[in-house]
Design a protein around this motif. Structure first.
Motif, mmCIF file in Angstrom:
data_model
loop_
_atom_site.group_PDB
_atom_site.id
_atom_site.type_symbol
_atom_site.label_atom_id
_atom_site.label_comp_id
_atom_site.label_asym_id
_atom_site.label_seq_id
_atom_site.Cartn_x
_atom_site.Cartn_y
_atom_site.Cartn_z
ATOM 1 N N VAL A 174 49.255 62.080 16.226
ATOM 2 C CA VAL A 174 48.779 63.327 15.617
ATOM 3 C C VAL A 174 47.254 63.379 15.650
ATOM 4 O O VAL A 174 46.585 62.360 15.801
ATOM 5 C CB VAL A 174 49.265 63.471 14.152
ATOM 6 N N ALA A 175 46.734 64.568 15.481
ATOM 7 C CA ALA A 175 45.297 64.793 15.325
ATOM 8 C C ALA A 175 45.111 65.663 14.092
ATOM 9 O O ALA A 175 45.873 66.606 13.868
ATOM 10 C CB ALA A 175 44.722 65.470 16.557
ATOM 11 N N VAL A 176 44.102 65.340 13.293
ATOM 12 C CA VAL A 176 43.850 66.083 12.063
ATOM 13 C C VAL A 176 42.344 66.128 11.807
ATOM 14 O O VAL A 176 41.647 65.159 12.087
ATOM 15 C CB VAL A 176 44.603 65.458 10.860
ATOM 16 N N LYS A 177 41.873 67.267 11.312
ATOM 17 C CA LYS A 177 40.473 67.370 10.904
ATOM 18 C C LYS A 177 40.384 67.015 9.435
ATOM 19 O O LYS A 177 41.176 67.484 8.625
ATOM 20 C CB LYS A 177 39.942 68.783 11.132
ATOM 21 N N VAL A 178 39.395 66.165 9.092
ATOM 22 C CA VAL A 178 39.160 65.779 7.700
ATOM 23 C C VAL A 178 37.711 66.084 7.347
ATOM 24 O O VAL A 178 36.821 65.955 8.183
ATOM 25 C CB VAL A 178 39.495 64.295 7.433
ATOM 26 N N GLY A 179 37.508 66.491 6.107
ATOM 27 C CA GLY A 179 36.186 66.847 5.626
ATOM 28 C C GLY A 179 36.237 68.184 4.919
ATOM 29 O O GLY A 179 37.054 69.041 5.254
ATOM 30 N N THR A 180 35.378 68.351 3.927
ATOM 31 C CA THR A 180 35.393 69.576 3.130
ATOM 32 C C THR A 180 34.364 70.595 3.576
ATOM 33 O O THR A 180 34.410 71.741 3.162
ATOM 34 C CB THR A 180 35.124 69.246 1.642
ATOM 35 N N ASP A 181 33.395 70.177 4.397
ATOM 36 C CA ASP A 181 32.329 71.044 4.892
ATOM 37 C C ASP A 181 31.502 71.641 3.754
ATOM 38 O O ASP A 181 31.054 72.777 3.829
ATOM 39 C CB ASP A 181 32.888 72.142 5.799
ATOM 40 N N MET A 182 31.329 70.856 2.677
ATOM 41 C CA MET A 182 30.546 71.321 1.535
ATOM 42 C C MET A 182 29.058 71.009 1.692
ATOM 43 O O MET A 182 28.222 71.662 1.089
ATOM 44 C CB MET A 182 31.069 70.700 0.247
ATOM 45 N N ASP A 183 28.731 69.985 2.486
ATOM 46 C CA ASP A 183 27.342 69.612 2.697
ATOM 47 C C ASP A 183 27.255 68.794 3.980
ATOM 48 O O ASP A 183 28.252 68.620 4.686
ATOM 49 C CB ASP A 183 26.782 68.832 1.495
ATOM 50 N N GLU A 184 26.063 68.280 4.263
ATOM 51 C CA GLU A 184 25.873 67.535 5.514
ATOM 52 C C GLU A 184 26.695 66.251 5.584
ATOM 53 O O GLU A 184 26.948 65.727 6.658
ATOM 54 C CB GLU A 184 24.392 67.221 5.721
ATOM 55 N N TYR A 185 27.130 65.720 4.429
ATOM 56 C CA TYR A 185 27.871 64.472 4.398
ATOM 57 C C TYR A 185 29.381 64.679 4.494
ATOM 58 O O TYR A 185 30.129 63.710 4.578
ATOM 59 C CB TYR A 185 27.539 63.696 3.115
ATOM 60 N N SER A 186 29.816 65.912 4.451
ATOM 61 C CA SER A 186 31.259 66.169 4.452
ATOM 62 C C SER A 186 31.690 67.066 5.605
ATOM 63 O O SER A 186 32.708 67.737 5.522
ATOM 64 C CB SER A 186 31.681 66.787 3.116
ATOM 65 N N LYS A 187 30.911 67.090 6.668
ATOM 66 C CA LYS A 187 31.281 67.895 7.838
ATOM 67 C C LYS A 187 32.615 67.406 8.388
ATOM 68 O O LYS A 187 32.850 66.202 8.478
ATOM 69 C CB LYS A 187 30.210 67.784 8.929
#
Length: 138
Positions: free
Chosen positions: A10-23
């Motif tokens: 599987v492939a999955v995107k992880v991260g909240t995109d709330m700031d530069e550390y969570s892209k």
């Protein structure tokens, strides 16, 4: 990981995109397990979300559908992970809670930016009342 079976690639995107550390980043691997996410402090066994474990080479990554810490052995068990199968376990939080600390041979606090950043002097505070205790005394 609904619709995917254990053992499937599987492939999955992880991260909240709330700031530069969570892209968001994309992870690819083998779906190793699926389980329940328990709430913070595990006051009950109530499920608050879902998790899956993705094997990427010799690294397993537990991915949750919301941001709650793994602070007890039961968090791992309910996630479908046997904690004793691992030599190294990394959790992203400010410190280890008692139950995990008790089974740890070595705790290392990594001072990394993010939602549990411990270097408060480097946090970009906005819209806060002054003075800030203890950094600014009245």
């Amino acid at each position: 990981m609904n619709g995917h079976q254990i053992g499937e690639k599987v492939a999955v995107k992880v991260g909240t995109d709330m700031d530069e550390y969570s892209k968001p980043v994309e992870l690819e691997g083998i779906l190793k397990s699926k389980g329940d996410l328990l709430g913070y402090l595990n006051a009950t066994n109530d499920k608050v979300g879902e998790v899956c474990t993705l094997s990427i080479g010799n690294l397993d990554v537990i991915i949750a559908n919301r941001g709650d810490s793994f602070i007890t052995i039961n968090h791992f068990t309910r996630a479908g992970v046997e904690i004793e199968d691992y030599d190294v376990i990394v959790v992203k939080q400010g410190y280890l809670f008692d139950e995990l600390s008790a089974i740890s041979k070595l705790d290392i606090l990594a001072m990394t930016p993010g939602s549990t950043y411990q270097r408060i002097e480097n946090i970009d505070y906005k819209n806060i009342p002054r003075p800030i205790f203890p950094m600014e005394l009245a």
